[in-house]
Motif scaffolding. Sequence first.
Motif, mmCIF file in Angstrom:
data_model
loop_
_atom_site.group_PDB
_atom_site.id
_atom_site.type_symbol
_atom_site.label_atom_id
_atom_site.label_comp_id
_atom_site.label_asym_id
_atom_site.label_seq_id
_atom_site.Cartn_x
_atom_site.Cartn_y
_atom_site.Cartn_z
ATOM 1 N N GLY A 155 0.802 -1.213 0.000
ATOM 2 C CA GLY A 155 0.000 0.000 0.000
ATOM 3 C C GLY A 155 0.837 1.266 0.000
ATOM 4 O O GLY A 155 0.290 2.369 -0.062
ATOM 5 N N ARG A 156 2.161 1.118 0.067
ATOM 6 C CA ARG A 156 3.048 2.284 0.100
ATOM 7 C C ARG A 156 3.615 2.532 -1.292
ATOM 8 O O ARG A 156 3.890 1.582 -2.025
ATOM 9 N N PRO A 157 3.794 3.812 -1.639
ATOM 10 C CA PRO A 157 4.452 4.108 -2.918
ATOM 11 C C PRO A 157 5.869 3.560 -2.901
ATOM 12 O O PRO A 157 6.486 3.419 -1.852
ATOM 13 N N SER A 158 6.388 3.272 -4.074
ATOM 14 C CA SER A 158 7.746 2.759 -4.194
ATOM 15 C C SER A 158 8.758 3.714 -3.569
ATOM 16 O O SER A 158 8.775 4.907 -3.873
ATOM 17 N N HIS A 159 9.636 3.169 -2.715
ATOM 18 C CA HIS A 159 10.676 4.007 -2.105
ATOM 19 C C HIS A 159 11.669 4.484 -3.155
ATOM 20 O O HIS A 159 12.291 5.541 -3.005
ATOM 21 N N VAL A 160 11.817 3.711 -4.238
ATOM 22 C CA VAL A 160 12.727 4.113 -5.304
ATOM 23 C C VAL A 160 12.176 5.331 -6.031
ATOM 24 O O VAL A 160 12.893 6.313 -6.277
ATOM 25 N N LEU A 161 10.892 5.294 -6.375
ATOM 26 C CA LEU A 161 10.289 6.421 -7.078
ATOM 27 C C LEU A 161 10.217 7.663 -6.196
ATOM 28 O O LEU A 161 10.382 8.792 -6.677
ATOM 29 N N ARG A 162 9.996 7.466 -4.906
ATOM 30 C CA ARG A 162 10.016 8.609 -3.989
ATOM 31 C C ARG A 162 11.427 9.181 -3.887
ATOM 32 O O ARG A 162 11.616 10.391 -3.802
ATOM 33 N N ALA A 163 12.436 8.308 -3.919
ATOM 34 C CA ALA A 163 13.822 8.763 -3.786
ATOM 35 C C ALA A 163 14.266 9.611 -4.965
ATOM 36 O O ALA A 163 15.151 10.469 -4.818
ATOM 37 N N ILE A 164 13.677 9.407 -6.150
ATOM 38 C CA ILE A 164 14.044 10.230 -7.299
ATOM 39 C C ILE A 164 13.188 11.486 -7.395
ATOM 40 O O ILE A 164 13.261 12.222 -8.389
ATOM 41 N N GLY A 165 12.376 11.726 -6.376
ATOM 42 C CA GLY A 165 11.643 12.980 -6.284
ATOM 43 C C GLY A 165 10.207 12.952 -6.736
ATOM 44 O O GLY A 165 9.554 14.005 -6.785
ATOM 45 N N LEU A 166 9.672 11.772 -7.052
ATOM 46 C CA LEU A 166 8.271 11.702 -7.468
ATOM 47 C C LEU A 166 7.347 11.874 -6.268
ATOM 48 O O LEU A 166 7.671 11.449 -5.158
ATOM 49 N N THR A 167 6.199 12.489 -6.499
ATOM 50 C CA THR A 167 5.177 12.586 -5.467
ATOM 51 C C THR A 167 4.498 11.232 -5.306
ATOM 52 O O THR A 167 4.661 10.339 -6.146
ATOM 53 N N ASP A 168 3.716 11.079 -4.252
ATOM 54 C CA ASP A 168 2.972 9.833 -4.071
ATOM 55 C C ASP A 168 2.079 9.564 -5.285
ATOM 56 O O ASP A 168 1.976 8.426 -5.757
ATOM 57 N N ALA A 169 1.423 10.618 -5.780
ATOM 58 C CA ALA A 169 0.515 10.447 -6.919
ATOM 59 C C ALA A 169 1.283 10.014 -8.160
ATOM 60 O O ALA A 169 0.834 9.140 -8.916
ATOM 61 N N GLU A 170 2.461 10.603 -8.394
ATOM 62 C CA GLU A 170 3.266 10.229 -9.554
ATOM 63 C C GLU A 170 3.781 8.797 -9.426
ATOM 64 O O GLU A 170 3.806 8.045 -10.408
ATOM 65 N N ALA A 171 4.191 8.426 -8.218
ATOM 66 C CA ALA A 171 4.676 7.064 -8.003
ATOM 67 C C ALA A 171 3.561 6.051 -8.227
ATOM 68 O O ALA A 171 3.786 4.977 -8.808
ATOM 69 N N ARG A 172 2.364 6.398 -7.799
ATOM 70 C CA ARG A 172 1.238 5.470 -7.937
ATOM 71 C C ARG A 172 0.685 5.436 -9.357
ATOM 72 O O ARG A 172 -0.165 4.595 -9.657
ATOM 73 N N SER A 173 1.130 6.323 -10.216
ATOM 74 C CA SER A 173 0.702 6.309 -11.613
ATOM 75 C C SER A 173 1.785 5.709 -12.507
ATOM 76 O O SER A 173 1.782 5.913 -13.720
ATOM 77 N N SER A 174 2.702 4.957 -11.908
ATOM 78 C CA SER A 174 3.829 4.368 -12.635
ATOM 79 C C SER A 174 3.665 2.861 -12.774
ATOM 80 O O SER A 174 3.121 2.197 -11.887
ATOM 81 N N ILE A 175 4.165 2.327 -13.886
ATOM 82 C CA ILE A 175 4.190 0.883 -14.102
ATOM 83 C C ILE A 175 5.585 0.477 -14.552
ATOM 84 O O ILE A 175 6.344 1.286 -15.072
#
Length: 366
Positions: A314-334
Amino acid sequence: MTYLDYQATTPLAPEALDAMLPWLRADQPWSHANPHSAHREGRRAKAAVEVAREQVAALLPPGGRLVFTSGATEALNWAIKGSTGRVVTVATEHAAVLDTVASEARRGRAVSILPVGSNGLVDHRHQADGEGRTGLVAAMLVNNEIGVVQPVAALAEAAHGVGALFLCDAVQGYGRVPIPPTVDLVAVSAHKIFGPKGVGVLWIRHGVALEPLVHGGDQEGGRSGTLSPALCAGFGAAAGLMAAQADSDAVHVERLWRSARDTLGPDWIVNGSDEQRYHGNLNVRLPGLDVARLMSDLRDLAFSAGSACASGSGRPSHVLRAIGLTDAEARSSIRLGFGRYTTQYELVEAIGRIDAAARAQRRVAA
């Protein structure tokens, strides 16, 4: 079903299965022998293990020894827990590294986590804050979520400059991206290179000493436990194929990458560096995409909303957060992973359906 989740695991190569089967047949009197036994059948099993060891070692640096483990997770745990001094690692590492480092920190060991830029790359000139001697620097060769290739050679040089060992998580890069010869420890997993699950290795440079993680019979010289000749043989066969088919696999992956990029619509954004990456990993995002709905609409396509190790959290990817993505951007990634057994036709067809379904979502939302 179209399988596009090669970073989670790869299909078992037929050649690897063929290498395993003789050691799984009950009608063979030697198939169940313990490779650590001194009798004839034990020696036969031991010989199969040693052949596999040589096959896996062929794609690793010279000047070290290879120890079979239950997988890369055990190998990484052993390298980290078996070393001393402050541990320095990167914010985008696999959970097998980050969780182990966190465990060490709870025990009082000094730890530093290096940030990455928006491209996913760590600056090898960055000096980690903290007191005490640095004993180990750990970094992934190819990131499992976004495919970025870290400057491992420069990181290893920086580690050696402060008297530290360098641990390379080469799970995603083994046989695909060259492993710099200056590393001190390397972790690899068989099931990421078309081999069986349940077996991996830790390569240890000669002269490097680690405290054992598992105690017992010391069958592997620092690692205890009875080895499976079947798993080792499958691993060896898969490694041999990685070496033999390296050029053709690389050409095929580049062809697939170009087709995937051409098929995706212009609104899709690549996560991480577009240049310094392994092209069998395509991690992209589309603003406003509901990934859960997308996966539900396309159940005959196997792709990922993040790393398999973090799915369901249920958590956004820590990798995507580490590169500066917001929760919404991380959750819109595949993440789309492809390779040796992916055909160009099925990849293009699958990505076309993904793009169409995503655009249908946006039309409804509008």
